[in-house]
Scaffold this motif. Structure first.
Motif, mmCIF file in Angstrom:
data_model
loop_
_atom_site.group_PDB
_atom_site.id
_atom_site.type_symbol
_atom_site.label_atom_id
_atom_site.label_comp_id
_atom_site.label_asym_id
_atom_site.label_seq_id
_atom_site.Cartn_x
_atom_site.Cartn_y
_atom_site.Cartn_z
ATOM 1 N N THR A 69 0.817 -1.215 0.000
ATOM 2 C CA THR A 69 0.000 0.000 0.000
ATOM 3 C C THR A 69 0.853 1.269 0.000
ATOM 4 O O THR A 69 0.349 2.339 -0.310
ATOM 5 N N ASP A 70 2.141 1.159 0.323
ATOM 6 C CA ASP A 70 3.032 2.327 0.327
ATOM 7 C C ASP A 70 3.464 2.760 -1.066
ATOM 8 O O ASP A 70 3.958 3.871 -1.237
ATOM 9 N N CYS A 71 3.340 1.902 -2.064
ATOM 10 C CA CYS A 71 3.770 2.267 -3.419
ATOM 11 C C CYS A 71 2.583 2.422 -4.375
ATOM 12 O O CYS A 71 2.768 2.583 -5.574
ATOM 13 N N VAL A 72 1.369 2.412 -3.830
ATOM 14 C CA VAL A 72 0.149 2.619 -4.614
ATOM 15 C C VAL A 72 -0.394 4.002 -4.257
ATOM 16 O O VAL A 72 -0.479 4.355 -3.076
ATOM 17 N N PHE A 73 -0.746 4.768 -5.276
ATOM 18 C CA PHE A 73 -1.257 6.120 -5.077
ATOM 19 C C PHE A 73 -2.594 6.260 -5.784
ATOM 20 O O PHE A 73 -2.806 5.677 -6.840
ATOM 21 N N VAL A 74 -3.486 7.056 -5.189
ATOM 22 C CA VAL A 74 -4.788 7.344 -5.786
ATOM 23 C C VAL A 74 -4.950 8.858 -5.777
ATOM 24 O O VAL A 74 -4.726 9.499 -4.743
ATOM 25 N N ASP A 75 -5.311 9.431 -6.946
ATOM 26 C CA ASP A 75 -5.501 10.882 -6.981
ATOM 27 C C ASP A 75 -6.982 11.229 -6.901
ATOM 28 O O ASP A 75 -7.839 10.340 -6.815
ATOM 29 N N GLU A 76 -7.286 12.529 -6.943
ATOM 30 C CA GLU A 76 -8.665 12.995 -6.769
ATOM 31 C C GLU A 76 -9.590 12.566 -7.893
ATOM 32 O O GLU A 76 -10.806 12.572 -7.730
ATOM 33 N N THR A 77 -9.048 12.156 -9.047
ATOM 34 C CA THR A 77 -9.894 11.695 -10.157
ATOM 35 C C THR A 77 -10.169 10.197 -10.073
ATOM 36 O O THR A 77 -10.934 9.667 -10.859
ATOM 37 N N GLY A 78 -9.491 9.517 -9.154
ATOM 38 C CA GLY A 78 -9.624 8.071 -9.038
ATOM 39 C C GLY A 78 -8.539 7.311 -9.778
ATOM 40 O O GLY A 78 -8.532 6.082 -9.793
ATOM 41 N N ALA A 79 -7.608 8.053 -10.412
ATOM 42 C CA ALA A 79 -6.497 7.392 -11.101
ATOM 43 C C ALA A 79 -5.636 6.651 -10.078
ATOM 44 O O ALA A 79 -5.401 7.133 -8.974
ATOM 45 N N VAL A 80 -5.184 5.473 -10.459
ATOM 46 C CA VAL A 80 -4.360 4.628 -9.590
ATOM 47 C C VAL A 80 -2.960 4.566 -10.199
ATOM 48 O O VAL A 80 -2.815 4.328 -11.405
ATOM 49 N N SER A 81 -1.944 4.799 -9.368
ATOM 50 C CA SER A 81 -0.551 4.758 -9.823
ATOM 51 C C SER A 81 0.235 3.766 -8.985
ATOM 52 O O SER A 81 -0.065 3.544 -7.811
ATOM 53 N N LEU A 82 1.269 3.212 -9.613
ATOM 54 C CA LEU A 82 2.166 2.271 -8.945
ATOM 55 C C LEU A 82 3.595 2.718 -9.209
ATOM 56 O O LEU A 82 3.989 2.880 -10.367
ATOM 57 N N GLU A 83 4.355 2.933 -8.136
ATOM 58 C CA GLU A 83 5.756 3.319 -8.276
ATOM 59 C C GLU A 83 6.627 2.394 -7.434
ATOM 60 O O GLU A 83 6.119 1.564 -6.691
ATOM 61 N N GLY A 84 7.945 2.533 -7.573
ATOM 62 C CA GLY A 84 8.873 1.744 -6.773
ATOM 63 C C GLY A 84 9.273 0.437 -7.434
ATOM 64 O O GLY A 84 9.489 -0.569 -6.755
ATOM 65 N N PHE A 85 9.386 0.419 -8.738
ATOM 66 C CA PHE A 85 9.694 -0.794 -9.492
ATOM 67 C C PHE A 85 11.142 -1.226 -9.293
ATOM 68 O O PHE A 85 12.005 -0.427 -8.966
ATOM 69 N N GLY A 86 11.375 -2.538 -9.513
ATOM 70 C CA GLY A 86 12.732 -3.058 -9.589
ATOM 71 C C GLY A 86 13.342 -3.513 -8.290
ATOM 72 O O GLY A 86 14.552 -3.690 -8.203
ATOM 73 N N VAL A 87 12.552 -3.726 -7.272
ATOM 74 C CA VAL A 87 13.098 -4.240 -6.017
ATOM 75 C C VAL A 87 13.034 -5.767 -6.036
ATOM 76 O O VAL A 87 12.278 -6.355 -6.813
#
Length: 183
Positions: A69-87
């Motif tokens: 849940t620390d690398c998942v982001f949700v913005d005000e439009t409901g868009a979902v982002s995933l960051e922190g790749f390559g671990v």
């Protein structure tokens, strides 16, 4: 992926999945969960969006390795982002990041979004399997239609399975959770 990059699933008729430079926009899912769990349809749609991101990542031959849940982001439009790749792969099997390991991460995020207790770390064999069963059966699914509760429990158990071959592919997770959310 380059440092400080992410994939985003935008909403709407023009929405889709895109790789982006820079940090993800929105609030960390872990911060949003500090205010309580979302309605079950929202939870399913967030994880379905993550699964759709992973479908595109697989096509790009990119794997995350440790989805939480620390690398998942949700913005005000409901868009979902995933960051922190390559671990390195944080799934029970360890090793390099891979599609089935990312499926395990989807299970952890789904469990958090529906209010499941955390899965204890460092368990092996029967102790791990027992912990997954306890987590799945101990989750309060109030508000979820009774006809879906057993199916969602079974699906969550598959995502968290210790054996990677038992975990569903990202495309199956995406389709299944969208179907659940639209029920």
């Amino acid at each position: 992926m380059a440092p400080q990059s992410h994939y985003v699933r935008t909403m709407g008729s023009d929405g889709g999945v895109d790789p982006c430079e820079g940090p993800a926009i929105g609030l960390e899912l872990s911060a949003l969960l500090a205010d309580g769990i979302p309605p079950w349809r929202v939870a399913l749609e967030i994880v379905a969006g993550l699964a759709e991101i992973l479908v595109i990542c697989e096509e790009d031959d990119v794997y995350h390795g440790a989805i939480t849940t620390d690398c998942v982001f949700v913005d005000e439009t409901g868009a979902v982002s995933l960051e922190g790749f390559g671990v390195p792969n944080a799934a029970p099997e360890g090793g390099t990041a891979c599609a089935k390991g990312d499926g395990y991460g989807l299970g952890l995020v789904l469990a958090a979004l529906i209010g499941s207790p955390e899965l204890p770390k460092g368990l092996d064999g029967d102790a791990y399997e027992d912990a997954v069963v306890d987590l799945v059966l101990g989750t309060d699914l109030t508000g979820l239609p009774a006809t879906m509760q057993g199916d969602l429990q079974w699906f969550l158990g598959r995502l968290l399975d210790r054996a990677p071959r038992q975990r569903p592919a990202a495309i199956e997770v995406w389709r299944t959770l969208l179907a659940f959310a639209r029920s």
